[in-house]
Design a protein around this motif. Structure first.
Motif, mmCIF file in Angstrom:
data_model
loop_
_atom_site.group_PDB
_atom_site.id
_atom_site.type_symbol
_atom_site.label_atom_id
_atom_site.label_comp_id
_atom_site.label_asym_id
_atom_site.label_seq_id
_atom_site.Cartn_x
_atom_site.Cartn_y
_atom_site.Cartn_z
ATOM 1 N N VAL A 177 16.243 4.630 1.540
ATOM 2 C CA VAL A 177 16.601 3.209 1.538
ATOM 3 C C VAL A 177 17.750 2.938 2.502
ATOM 4 C CG1 VAL A 177 17.512 1.339 0.116
ATOM 5 C CG2 VAL A 177 15.771 2.862 -0.813
ATOM 6 N N ALA A 178 18.757 3.807 2.498
ATOM 7 C CA ALA A 178 19.882 3.645 3.416
ATOM 8 C C ALA A 178 19.446 3.806 4.865
ATOM 9 C CB ALA A 178 20.978 4.661 3.072
ATOM 10 N N GLU A 225 11.761 -20.800 -6.173
ATOM 11 C CA GLU A 225 12.449 -19.864 -7.065
ATOM 12 C C GLU A 225 11.745 -18.513 -7.088
ATOM 13 O OE1 GLU A 225 11.233 -22.745 -7.940
ATOM 14 O OE2 GLU A 225 12.995 -24.060 -8.080
ATOM 15 N N ASN A 226 10.419 -18.542 -7.043
ATOM 16 C CA ASN A 226 9.658 -17.293 -7.061
ATOM 17 C C ASN A 226 9.848 -16.507 -5.774
ATOM 18 O OD1 ASN A 226 6.695 -15.849 -6.737
ATOM 19 N ND2 ASN A 226 7.348 -15.994 -8.873
ATOM 20 N N VAL A 227 9.908 -17.204 -4.625
ATOM 21 C CA VAL A 227 10.128 -16.536 -3.342
ATOM 22 C C VAL A 227 11.502 -15.868 -3.314
ATOM 23 C CG1 VAL A 227 10.366 -16.889 -0.852
ATOM 24 C CG2 VAL A 227 8.585 -18.092 -2.113
ATOM 25 N N GLU A 228 12.516 -16.564 -3.814
ATOM 26 C CA GLU A 228 13.865 -15.994 -3.828
ATOM 27 C C GLU A 228 13.939 -14.738 -4.692
ATOM 28 O OE1 GLU A 228 16.367 -20.177 -3.203
ATOM 29 O OE2 GLU A 228 16.093 -19.325 -5.204
ATOM 30 N N ARG A 229 13.256 -14.763 -5.836
ATOM 31 C CA ARG A 229 13.274 -13.579 -6.708
ATOM 32 C C ARG A 229 12.559 -12.396 -6.063
ATOM 33 N NH1 ARG A 229 12.606 -17.464 -10.998
ATOM 34 N NH2 ARG A 229 10.347 -17.147 -10.939
ATOM 35 N N TRP A 230 11.475 -12.670 -5.352
ATOM 36 C CA TRP A 230 10.747 -11.581 -4.702
ATOM 37 C C TRP A 230 11.562 -10.993 -3.550
ATOM 38 C CZ3 TRP A 230 7.245 -8.474 -6.255
ATOM 39 C CH2 TRP A 230 6.291 -8.860 -7.184
ATOM 40 N N ILE A 231 12.280 -11.821 -2.818
ATOM 41 C CA ILE A 231 13.123 -11.299 -1.738
ATOM 42 C C ILE A 231 14.196 -10.382 -2.307
ATOM 43 C CG2 ILE A 231 14.787 -11.930 0.040
ATOM 44 C CD1 ILE A 231 13.165 -14.415 0.606
ATOM 45 N N GLN A 232 14.826 -10.803 -3.394
ATOM 46 C CA GLN A 232 15.846 -9.963 -4.023
ATOM 47 C C GLN A 232 15.262 -8.659 -4.543
ATOM 48 O OE1 GLN A 232 17.604 -12.408 -7.040
ATOM 49 N NE2 GLN A 232 18.521 -13.852 -5.576
ATOM 50 N N CYS A 233 14.035 -8.733 -5.034
ATOM 51 C CA CYS A 233 13.404 -7.535 -5.597
ATOM 52 C C CYS A 233 12.978 -6.553 -4.506
ATOM 53 C CB CYS A 233 12.195 -7.957 -6.442
ATOM 54 S SG CYS A 233 11.270 -6.592 -7.164
ATOM 55 N N LEU A 234 12.343 -7.050 -3.462
ATOM 56 C CA LEU A 234 11.799 -6.173 -2.431
ATOM 57 C C LEU A 234 12.870 -5.590 -1.520
ATOM 58 C CD1 LEU A 234 8.644 -8.267 -1.399
ATOM 59 C CD2 LEU A 234 8.696 -6.216 -2.825
ATOM 60 N N CYS A 289 0.857 -1.178 0.000
ATOM 61 C CA CYS A 289 0.000 0.000 0.000
ATOM 62 C C CYS A 289 0.902 1.240 0.000
ATOM 63 C CB CYS A 289 -0.922 0.001 1.215
ATOM 64 S SG CYS A 289 -1.975 1.460 1.339
ATOM 65 N N PRO A 290 1.000 1.961 -1.107
ATOM 66 C CA PRO A 290 1.874 3.143 -1.156
ATOM 67 C C PRO A 290 1.497 4.201 -0.130
ATOM 68 C CG PRO A 290 1.198 2.473 -3.365
ATOM 69 C CD PRO A 290 0.389 1.679 -2.406
ATOM 70 N N GLN A 291 0.199 4.395 0.095
ATOM 71 C CA GLN A 291 -0.239 5.407 1.065
ATOM 72 C C GLN A 291 0.202 5.045 2.475
ATOM 73 O OE1 GLN A 291 -2.153 4.004 -1.275
ATOM 74 N NE2 GLN A 291 -2.480 5.747 -2.633
ATOM 75 N N LEU A 292 0.166 3.751 2.801
ATOM 76 C CA LEU A 292 0.595 3.302 4.118
ATOM 77 C C LEU A 292 2.097 3.493 4.294
ATOM 78 C CD1 LEU A 292 0.153 1.764 6.799
ATOM 79 C CD2 LEU A 292 0.439 -0.352 5.511
ATOM 80 N N GLU A 293 2.875 3.076 3.313
ATOM 81 C CA GLU A 293 4.329 3.211 3.408
ATOM 82 C C GLU A 293 4.743 4.676 3.476
ATOM 83 O OE1 GLU A 293 5.919 1.089 0.131
ATOM 84 O OE2 GLU A 293 5.205 -0.876 0.799
ATOM 85 N N ASN A 297 13.257 -5.164 -13.180
ATOM 86 C CA ASN A 297 13.741 -3.835 -12.817
ATOM 87 C C ASN A 297 12.611 -3.080 -12.111
ATOM 88 O OD1 ASN A 297 16.275 -4.229 -14.105
ATOM 89 N ND2 ASN A 297 15.362 -3.721 -16.081
ATOM 90 N N LEU A 298 12.704 -3.000 -10.784
ATOM 91 C CA LEU A 298 11.687 -2.317 -9.996
ATOM 92 C C LEU A 298 12.194 -0.926 -9.637
ATOM 93 C CD1 LEU A 298 8.929 -2.592 -8.578
ATOM 94 C CD2 LEU A 298 10.140 -3.361 -6.547
ATOM 95 N N SER A 299 11.546 0.092 -10.191
ATOM 96 C CA SER A 299 11.950 1.467 -9.924
ATOM 97 C C SER A 299 11.390 1.921 -8.585
ATOM 98 C CB SER A 299 11.458 2.391 -11.036
ATOM 99 O OG SER A 299 10.052 2.324 -11.163
ATOM 100 N N LEU A 300 12.105 2.817 -7.927
ATOM 101 C CA LEU A 300 11.672 3.329 -6.628
ATOM 102 C C LEU A 300 10.453 4.218 -6.788
ATOM 103 C CD1 LEU A 300 15.095 4.274 -4.979
ATOM 104 C CD2 LEU A 300 13.710 2.250 -4.568
#
Length: 453
Positions: free
Chosen positions: A369-370, A133-142, A104-108, A357-360
């Motif tokens: 992020v830091a 494999e899908n879980v690993e890719r989502w962890i790397q993405c998020l 939820c963008p509004q929540l974040e 490629n997930l843009s901020l």
């Protein structure tokens, strides 16, 4: 001939005695009704049947009803804001089957804009329903934005007397059973962060997210007992609740985020409470979700033959599950509710492809992020996630249904967030859904008069 002696006394009574008993029962019931009337107890309120599909301006009527509901009490939004204000760390729980749709963008943005150096963590729950494999890719993405914790909540905690379940017991079914994975990594992460604060105050951790992503189950799994009510039905948690999960850590359970009416129909079917509240038909929600799923995999998952449309799918599912009405007519309404419970509960396995490629988003930056990564033991988090992924039994890629995600879901944090007009993109999608609905044919070649499926 002499009548043989009966072993048991006969239950038959004379007509006079039977009529006397019936008269006493009527008098007793009449007395109860009079007492209830004096106390002001009304009769049971009938369930609202909602707005018929054939009614004109249905979307406008539902939007006005949502506005009135939020303005009267704001019971679904105020506790959520209170949880964010009271928390030092906010855990946004995501369903691993559609992680992007649970964000939820509004929540974040509200968490990041609050003062007090609040931290935001993402908890990827229900990982046992998604291929590894899908879980690993989502962890790397998020984790490019926030720290991510892989988690599988326990599903067999039933009361407050259940002790913590030992994950070393090999007899239990690790894929669907009572064993919780990821709780050790999460508790160690929170405990270490609380110790580094260098104060005696208890660390308050707010658990937020959309309905039925597993917020209360997460707290119960960490606590080891049923401290919060859970269930298949969405919207079980109505008010915020504080639970001590560690010596110096307190979790705050919160109601689900209210989904904005401007979201696409597929997002509303999974993230909103419209079906439970009677404002949307379960048949409509199923029709919308089936268009996001792979048809062949749906047939294999439910072991049904080919179907032309959602009504025929529900008819076949009702016959297979034995959902029959009087005269052997398939109960498609019950079949639709069952399918929705599988999609939102911890049963049906489906997955979404993680973007390469997930843009901020606009409210995020490299500095943010830091800051979100600062003060966390990221090495321990990485090792804990790897240990979690080793222990969970994942479904295979072929046995999981591929699902098309609609992206982040807009949420409402207050009643004033409701827009007066629906965005053009959402309106265009609704028109496309209606055109697809008109092109569908049922088994008999005609659409029902008052049902859009």
């Amino acid at each position: 001939m002499k009548r043989p002696k009966l072993k048991k006394a006969s239950k038959r009574v004379s007509c006079a005695k039977r009529y006397k008993i019936q008269k006493k029962v009527r008098e007793h019931n009449r007395k109860l009704r009079k007492e209830a009337k004096k106390k002001g107890v009304s009769k049971r309120v009938k369930k609202d049947i909602g707005v018929p599909n054939s009614a004109p301006f249905k979307e406008e009527v539902l939007r006005e009803a949502e506005q009135r509901r939020l303005k009267v009490g704001s019971s679904s939004c105020s506790p959520l804001s209170q949880v964010i204000d009271a928390s030092d760390v906010v855990l946004e729980v995501l369903d691993a089957r559609d992680p992007l749709g649970c964000r939820c963008p509004q929540l974040e943005e509200a968490v990041l804009q609050r003062g007090g150096n609040k931290k935001l963590l993402l908890v990827l729950n229900k990982i046992d329903l998604v291929p590894k494999e899908n879980v690993e890719r989502w962890i790397q993405c998020l984790q490019q934005e926030f720290p991510v914790v892989a988690f599988k909540a326990s599903t067999l905690i039933r009361d407050k007397t259940v002790s913590r379940i030992d994950p070393s017991n090999e007899i239990q079914d690790k894929s669907r059973g009572a064993v919780c994975f990821g709780n050790g990594c999460l508790t160690e992460l929170l405990s270490t962060y609380a110790d580094n604060l260098q104060n005696e105050a208890t660390l308050k951790v707010g658990v937020v997210g959309f309905p039925n992503v597993g917020k209360s189950s997460l707290i119960n799994s960490i606590k080891g007992v049923m401290a919060c009510n859970v269930g298949i039905k969405r919207g079980m948690t109505k008010l915020m609740q504080e639970v001590h999960i560690l010596k110096n850590v307190k979790a705050i359970d919160s109601p689900g985020v209210v989904a904005s009416p401007s979201n696409p129909p597929a997002s509303m079917a999974l993230r909103s409470l419209q079906v439970e509240e009677g404002s949307e038909s379960a048949l409509e929600a199923v029709r919308t979700l089936l268009k996001q799923c792979d048809k062949t995999q749906i047939m294999l998952q439910y072991t049904i033959p080919d179907y032309k449309n959602s009504l025929e799918f529900l008819t076949l599912l009702a016959k297979k599950r034995g959902f029959l009405q009087k005269g052997g007519v398939p109960n498609t309404e019950q079949a639709a509710i069952t399918f929705l419970a599988d999609c939102t509960g911890a049963k049906l396995s489906y997955h979404c492809k993680a973007p390469e490629n997930l843009s901020l988003p606009a409210y995020m930056s490299d500095a943010v992020v830091a800051e979100m990564r600062n003060s966390w033991a990221l090495n321990k988090l990485k090792a804990g996630n790897e240990e979690t992924l080793k222990g969970v039994k994942f479904p295979s890629q072929s046995s999981s249904i591929s699902f098309i995600s609609k992206g982040p879901t807009a949420g409402l944090l207050s009643a004033s967030d409701i827009s007066e007009e629906k965005p053009a993109a959402a309106a265009t999608e609704v028109e496309a859904e209606q055109n697809d609905e008109n092109n569908e044919v049922t088994i008999d070649g005609q659409l029902p008069d008052n049902t859009a499926v």
